[in-house]
Motif scaffolding. Sequence first.
Motif, short mmCIF file in Angstrom:
data_model
loop_
_atom_site.label_atom_id
_atom_site.label_comp_id
_atom_site.label_asym_id
_atom_site.label_seq_id
_atom_site.Cartn_x
_atom_site.Cartn_y
_atom_site.Cartn_z
N PHE A 9 0.85 -1.18 0.00
CA PHE A 9 0.00 0.00 0.00
C PHE A 9 0.89 1.24 0.00
CE2 PHE A 9 0.71 -1.31 4.39
CZ PHE A 9 1.14 -0.14 4.99
N TRP A 10 0.27 2.40 -0.16
CA TRP A 10 0.96 3.68 -0.08
C TRP A 10 0.46 4.42 1.16
CZ3 TRP A 10 4.48 5.89 -3.73
CH2 TRP A 10 4.75 5.06 -4.82
N ALA A 11 1.35 5.16 1.81
CA ALA A 11 0.95 5.91 3.00
C ALA A 11 1.66 7.26 3.04
CB ALA A 11 1.26 5.12 4.27
N LEU B 235 2.87 -6.42 11.65
CA LEU B 235 3.91 -6.45 10.62
C LEU B 235 4.84 -5.26 10.74
CD1 LEU B 235 1.66 -7.37 7.54
CD2 LEU B 235 2.99 -8.94 8.97
N ASP B 236 4.30 -4.12 11.20
CA ASP B 236 5.12 -2.91 11.25
C ASP B 236 4.40 -1.85 12.10
OD1 ASP B 236 7.14 -1.13 10.76
OD2 ASP B 236 6.69 -0.84 8.63
N PHE B 237 5.18 -0.88 12.57
CA PHE B 237 4.64 0.33 13.18
C PHE B 237 5.19 1.49 12.37
CE2 PHE B 237 4.94 3.99 16.02
CZ PHE B 237 3.62 4.07 16.47
N ILE B 238 4.32 2.21 11.68
CA ILE B 238 4.73 3.34 10.85
C ILE B 238 4.55 4.61 11.67
CG2 ILE B 238 4.33 4.59 8.70
CD1 ILE B 238 3.14 1.99 7.58
N GLY B 239 5.63 5.18 12.09
CA GLY B 239 5.58 6.35 12.95
C GLY B 239 6.86 6.40 13.77
N ASN C 102 8.08 13.18 3.50
CA ASN C 102 7.69 14.37 2.76
C ASN C 102 6.92 14.04 1.48
OD1 ASN C 102 7.60 17.17 2.69
ND2 ASN C 102 9.26 17.28 1.21
N ASP C 103 6.31 12.86 1.41
CA ASP C 103 5.58 12.46 0.21
C ASP C 103 4.88 11.14 0.48
OD1 ASP C 103 4.61 12.45 -2.33
OD2 ASP C 103 6.55 12.44 -3.33
N TRP C 104 4.04 10.69 -0.47
CA TRP C 104 3.49 9.35 -0.40
C TRP C 104 4.62 8.35 -0.59
CZ3 TRP C 104 -1.42 7.85 0.75
CH2 TRP C 104 -2.41 8.85 0.76
N LEU C 105 4.65 7.33 0.27
CA LEU C 105 5.70 6.31 0.20
C LEU C 105 5.07 4.92 0.10
CD1 LEU C 105 8.16 7.56 2.96
CD2 LEU C 105 8.44 7.75 0.49
N PRO C 106 5.71 4.01 -0.67
CA PRO C 106 5.18 2.64 -0.78
C PRO C 106 5.66 1.76 0.37
CG PRO C 106 7.08 2.91 -2.22
CD PRO C 106 6.86 4.24 -1.56
N TYR D 14 -2.59 8.80 6.20
CA TYR D 14 -3.45 8.44 5.07
C TYR D 14 -2.91 7.16 4.44
CZ TYR D 14 -5.06 13.29 5.39
OH TYR D 14 -5.56 14.48 5.82
N VAL D 15 -3.81 6.24 4.10
CA VAL D 15 -3.43 4.98 3.45
C VAL D 15 -4.26 4.83 2.19
CG1 VAL D 15 -3.34 2.47 3.69
CG2 VAL D 15 -2.83 3.91 5.65
#
Length: 204
Positions: free
Chosen positions: A4-6, A36-40, A52-56, A88-89
């Motif tokens: 996904f993109w976030a 699976l992960d903690f994004i933050g 600084n942008d949408w990342l995959p 945002y996802v």
Amino acid sequence: ILSFWAWYDVAVYSEPGCRGDGLYVQVRESGRWVTLDFIGTGGALDSTLMGNDWLPYRYDISFLQPGSVTAIRFLFESDSAKEYEGVYVDDIVVQSGCLTVFVGPTESQGVPTGFDLRPNFPNPFNPRTELACVVGHRARVEVAVYDLRGRLVRTLLSAELPPGVHKLQWEGQDQAGNALSSGIYFAVMTSPVGKTVRKMMLLR
């Protein structure tokens, strides 16, 4: 594979006992949620705009048992220390072998209401082509390839699918992975409303 993109803008100063603002990516296995992960992030900074942008993002979920029923969730955690934009996802995709499932609506009109097998592209092809089966509501769907004699060549899909547009790839191979010769083949989708047939031309 789950991908996904976030995009996110979160406060990275965390309160005691809190990891900070961010998103847990989790799948359900055998009745329990696996992270699976903690994004933050956490720390002593004021705020940050991650990437600084949408990342995959991409995760291997092959540890899930074949044929099992699972679920995916994005669990947001926040404390009261700071408040910022959030997370945002988008474009959530689950891919397994030749089947790609786009989670959620994939058409501008929203979730489709009927069942259909769209023409493959490219056609003619060598050696790979892509089809899209449209599923109007959760149902068991089968997509198989047959030769001119009506013999089953390969089963591309046989599963219960959620509503949406599900993309399939065929690389001109039989069930054993052997390359097939040039010729006309038929993709047949079997759904609760009947069968849809599409003619495909393989050119070696």
